[in-house]
Design a protein around this motif. Structure first.
Motif, short mmCIF file in Angstrom:
data_model
loop_
_atom_site.label_atom_id
_atom_site.label_comp_id
_atom_site.label_asym_id
_atom_site.label_seq_id
_atom_site.Cartn_x
_atom_site.Cartn_y
_atom_site.Cartn_z
N ASP A 1 -3.71 7.74 0.66
CA ASP A 1 -4.25 9.09 0.84
C ASP A 1 -5.44 9.37 -0.07
OD1 ASP A 1 -2.41 9.70 2.80
OD2 ASP A 1 -1.04 10.76 1.45
N THR A 2 -5.42 8.81 -1.28
CA THR A 2 -6.44 9.18 -2.28
C THR A 2 -7.49 8.10 -2.52
OG1 THR A 2 -5.03 8.38 -4.09
CG2 THR A 2 -4.82 10.71 -3.48
N LYS A 3 -7.19 6.85 -2.16
CA LYS A 3 -8.12 5.75 -2.46
C LYS A 3 -8.27 4.82 -1.26
CE LYS A 3 -7.40 6.04 -7.41
NZ LYS A 3 -7.28 5.31 -8.68
N PHE B 1 -17.80 4.08 -12.29
CA PHE B 1 -17.68 2.84 -11.53
C PHE B 1 -16.21 2.52 -11.26
CE2 PHE B 1 -17.59 -1.77 -10.95
CZ PHE B 1 -18.66 -1.98 -10.08
N LEU B 2 -15.36 2.68 -12.26
CA LEU B 2 -13.93 2.39 -12.09
C LEU B 2 -13.26 3.39 -11.16
CD1 LEU B 2 -13.01 1.42 -15.76
CD2 LEU B 2 -13.16 -0.12 -13.79
N GLU B 3 -13.62 4.65 -11.25
CA GLU B 3 -13.05 5.64 -10.33
C GLU B 3 -13.43 5.33 -8.88
OE1 GLU B 3 -10.90 8.03 -10.74
OE2 GLU B 3 -10.71 7.73 -12.90
N GLN C 1 -6.71 1.45 -9.96
CA GLN C 1 -6.04 2.20 -11.02
C GLN C 1 -6.94 3.24 -11.68
OE1 GLN C 1 -4.74 -1.42 -13.17
NE2 GLN C 1 -2.66 -0.67 -12.90
N GLY C 2 -8.17 3.33 -11.25
CA GLY C 2 -9.06 4.32 -11.82
C GLY C 2 -9.63 3.90 -13.15
N SER C 3 -10.06 4.86 -13.94
CA SER C 3 -10.82 4.60 -15.15
C SER C 3 -9.94 4.18 -16.31
CB SER C 3 -11.65 5.83 -15.54
OG SER C 3 -10.79 6.92 -15.80
N SER C 4 -10.60 3.67 -17.34
CA SER C 4 -9.95 3.25 -18.58
C SER C 4 -10.89 3.61 -19.71
CB SER C 4 -9.69 1.74 -18.56
OG SER C 4 -9.46 1.25 -19.86
N LYS C 5 -10.32 4.00 -20.85
CA LYS C 5 -11.15 4.40 -21.99
C LYS C 5 -11.43 3.24 -22.94
CE LYS C 5 -9.64 9.22 -21.90
NZ LYS C 5 -9.01 10.35 -22.65
N VAL D 1 0.86 -1.18 0.00
CA VAL D 1 0.00 0.00 0.00
C VAL D 1 0.90 1.23 0.00
CG1 VAL D 1 -1.83 1.26 1.19
CG2 VAL D 1 -1.77 -1.26 1.27
N TYR D 2 0.96 1.92 -1.13
CA TYR D 2 1.80 3.12 -1.23
C TYR D 2 1.06 4.32 -0.64
CZ TYR D 2 4.94 0.39 -4.11
OH TYR D 2 5.82 -0.58 -4.55
#
Length: 272
Positions: A70-72, A109-111, A116-120, A64-65
């Motif tokens: 901090d953000t997720k 949903f991914l966010e 890793q967040g979203s993907s296009k 866990v970095y």
């Protein structure tokens, strides 16, 4: 606070310290502060070697970095709960239906649910339980060589936080086989995944264990090395020296690199 069994802090039995160890679950957790885990203080293979030491002793090690925590934080907590088998909710794939998911819904949903967040990626398949999206996979066709190398990359796969969808990935993969004829490749981050994961359990073949990758720490966040390729640095750094390498220039300007544990590469071929 979520585990009733033994939890050992600063576990040292393997010769290297693990921040948190849960013996009954064979789970270790490392908290990697960005300052102390750059190459100022750690070798580029430090996290990889610790991951492999734990693996050889039957322990799954989560990294866990600091910036991810901090953000997720909610996503990290959900991952830990899932590894401990403590998800609050179980849904069965047979109770769900598959629908194509809009780009807007997939992004959100991914966010909300993927580390890793979203993907296009343009292929977006979701499992819906009573009109609620509970699991999602996204895929994208890639053609590196139109004659010899055509495949689809599975870019993202996740379920809703706190939810285990029993048989969900298998059902989505089976549906994808009706749409896709090329082999599927995907990558699993060793910071959060062992070899015994959802891909290996669903017919994917492990074809490579990839070397660690690095990010630069900028303003307390890890940022992609692609942003700091040498030809871009003259417009980014206060002091740029063309005779130095990319990393030498970054270090000279006070920006240091953090290396991860590498990735697993998997291939799934519907025709095999």
């Amino acid at each position: 606070s979520i585990w009733d069994g033994e939890v050992i802090a600063n576990y040292r039995a393997l010769g290297k310290e693990i921040d948190v160890y849960v013996p009954q679950a064979n789970l270790g957790i490392e908290f990697n502060g960005l300052y102390w885990h750059t190459t100022q203080f750690k070798t580029k293979n430090y996290h990889k070697q610790k991951t492999e030491l734990c693996s050889s002793n039957g322990i799954m090690l989560l990294h866990v970095y600091e910036d991810v925590w901090d953000t997720k934080k909610d996503i990290v907590k959900s991952i830990i709960r899932a590894k401990l088998g403590l998800n609050d909710r179980r849904v069965y794939a047979r109770q769900c239906i598959i629908r194509e998911v809009s780009a807007k819904m997939a992004t959100q949903f991914l966010e909300d649910n993927h580390i890793q967040g979203s993907s296009k990626a343009p292929i977006r398949l979701g499992l819906f339980h009573k009109d609620e999206l509970v699991q999602l996979v996204t895929l994208q066709r890639t053609h590196r060589n139109k004659k010899t190398e055509q495949y689809v990359e599975l870019k993202r796969s996740c379920s809703k936080l706190g939810t285990t969808v029993v048989g969900g990935f298998s059902k989505l993969l089976k549906h994808a086989s009706s749409m896709i004829k090329e082999p599927i490749i995907t990558f699993a981050d060793r910071s959060f995944s062992s070899e015994d994961n959802v891909y290996s359990k669903n017919g994917f073949k492990l074809v490579a264990t990839l070397a660690p990758n690095y990010h630069y720490v900028v303003d307390g966040q890890r940022q992609s090395r692609e942003r700091f390729q040498k030809h871009k640095l003259k417009d980014i750094l206060d002091n740029f020296d063309a005779s130095l390498t990319e990393r030498e220039n970054m270090h000279a300007n006070g920006y240091f690199d953090v290396w991860d544990s590498g990735n697993y590469k998997y291939v799934f071929d519907f025709n095999v």
